[in-house]
Design an enzyme around this catalytic site. Structure first.
Site, PDB file in Angstrom:
ATOM      1  NE  ARG A  52       4.128  82.117  16.764  1.00 52.16           N
ATOM      2  CZ  ARG A  52       3.159  81.665  15.959  1.00 52.16           C
ATOM      3  NH1 ARG A  52       2.266  82.502  15.460  1.00 52.16           N
ATOM      4  NH2 ARG A  52       3.078  80.400  15.638  1.00 52.16           N
ATOM      5  CE  LYS A 151       1.862  78.272  18.498  1.00 55.30           C
ATOM      6  NZ  LYS A 151       0.454  77.971  18.717  1.00 55.30           N
ATOM      7  CD  GLU A 184      -6.510  83.724  18.800  1.00 53.54           C
ATOM      8  OE1 GLU A 184      -5.772  83.413  17.866  1.00 53.54           O
ATOM      9  OE2 GLU A 184      -6.086  83.895  19.974  1.00 53.54           O
TER      10      GLU A 184
HETATM   11  N1  PMP Z   1      -4.411  81.324  17.164  1.00 53.10           N
HETATM   12  C1  PMP Z   1      -4.109  80.392  18.079  1.00 53.10           C
HETATM   13  C2  PMP Z   1      -4.739  80.476  19.415  1.00 53.10           C
HETATM   14  C3  PMP Z   1      -3.190  79.374  17.765  1.00 53.10           C
HETATM   15  O1  PMP Z   1      -2.873  78.438  18.681  1.00 53.10           O
HETATM   16  C4  PMP Z   1      -2.628  79.323  16.465  1.00 53.10           C
HETATM   17  C5  PMP Z   1      -1.620  78.261  16.104  1.00 53.10           C
HETATM   18  N2  PMP Z   1      -2.139  76.969  16.182  1.00 53.10           N
HETATM   19  C6  PMP Z   1      -3.000  80.305  15.530  1.00 53.10           C
HETATM   20  C7  PMP Z   1      -3.883  81.294  15.929  1.00 53.10           C
HETATM   21  C8  PMP Z   1      -2.428  80.304  14.144  1.00 53.10           C
HETATM   22  O2  PMP Z   1      -1.080  80.693  14.172  1.00 53.10           O
HETATM   23  P1  PMP Z   1      -0.036  80.223  13.069  1.00 53.10           P
HETATM   24  O3  PMP Z   1      -0.582  80.629  11.755  1.00 53.10           O
HETATM   25  O4  PMP Z   1       1.212  80.951  13.408  1.00 53.10           O
HETATM   26  O5  PMP Z   1       0.092  78.750  13.203  1.00 53.10           O
END
Ligand code: PMP
Length: 291
Positions: A52, A151, A184
């Site tokens: 990622r 990200k 989210e």
């Molecule tokens: N959404 C956002 C905006 C995030 O920053 C994150 C990670 N902190 C997630 C979802 C969760 O992603 P992951 O399970 O890959 O940590």
């Protein structure tokens, strides 16, 4: 011995780990990052996080100056140097120093650092009692403007939502997309259990492709619970049987109310609790060995 930070492949003490004021990561939020966890001497989902990170960099036409293999090796070395088994790891790649204009071609080399620290989770009581969350007015960035799949270091959209959550005294906020569908949270993906099925919004409407999200869907399917991606509204959450959030730092955290509406019984539900258990078993048994 104090904390050692990996700065472009070299280890320096925390107070020497500094970034240039001309770095475009700082000047423009031009950079990418990952938050990764290690459990019991193993790094969980290291390959997925590295993929990622490099995909996010690729989308920004940012050349990470080391190979994926070298980056993984440096993450493991950072954990060893700091004698950590259970840790939260932050990998950051910035565009690097340039001039004061925003043109990334003026930044000759990307800059990266790796921090491995002990973890700051939500207090354990929230995993047992669950979280109250609210929907905030700040909408999630539209994917046409900046893909939420990247990200990036640009978290201002999420920070605006977090400020609203703070103002209302809750720890997390639900962000809707421009059309008003649940997208989210500020740092976590969101799920509900509705009519016995596990439902999460498709990332295409405006959510990060969470690595925990993906694993939780697999765990649910493995336990015979149908897991699907579907757009839904806050109304659907109000009448859901259960809800929870997922993220690398938060893991799986139950949600017991949304906008003052009790979710299900108002206590973490059976599907959530069984997924928490399964996820914890997995994190304790899987991952890339540090030592
Ligand atoms: N959404 C956002 C905006 C995030 O920053 C994150 C990670 N902190 C997630 C979802 C969760 O992603 P992951 O399970 O890959 O940590």
């Amino acid at each position: 011995m104090g904390m050692l930070i990996c700065l472009n492949g070299k280890f320096v003490p925390k107070n020497k780990a500094v970034v240039s004021v001309f770095d475009h990561g700082l000047l423009y939020g031009d950079g990418v990052f990952e938050g990764i966890r290690s459990y019991n001497g193993r790094v969980f989902k290291l390959d997925e996080h590295i993929e990622r990170l490099y995909d996010s960099a690729k989308a920004l036409v940012m050349n990470i100056p080391v190979s994926k293999e070298k980056m993984k090796a440096e993450i493991l070395l950072t954990l060893r140097k700091n004698k950590l088994k259970d840790a939260y790891i932050r990998v950051v790649v910035t565009r690097g120093p340039g001039d004061l204009g925003l043109n990334p071609t003026k930044c000759p080399k990307a800059f990266y650092f790796i921090i491995a620290a002990s973890i700051a989770l939500y207090p354990e009581e929230f995993y047992k009692k669950g979280l109250a969350v609210i929907t905030v007015s700040t909408r999630r960035n539209i994917p046409e403007a900046l893909s939420p799949k990247i990200k990036s270091l640009n978290y201002l959209n999420n920070i605006m939502a977090k400020i609203e959550a703070n103002n209302y005294g809750v720890l997390e906020a639900i962000m809707l997309n421009r059309e008003g569908y649940v997208a989210e949270c500020t740092g976590d993906n969101i799920f509900m259990v509705s009519k016995g099925r596990l439902v999460t919004p498709p990332t295409s409407i405006g959510a990060l492709e969470g690595i925990t999200r993906d694993e939780v869907m697999k765990l649910a399917e493995g336990a015979g619970i149908r897991a699907l991606e579907k757009t839904f509204t806050t109304y659907d959450m109000y009448v859901a049987e259960e809800a929870f959030l997922t993220g690398t730092a938060a893991e799986i955290i139950p949600v017991i109310s949304v906008d003052g509406r009790k979710i299900g019984s108002g206590k973490p539900g059976p599907v959530t609790l069984s997924l928490i258990k399964k996820y914890r078993e997995l994190t304790q048994s899987e991952g890339t060995e540090i030592y």
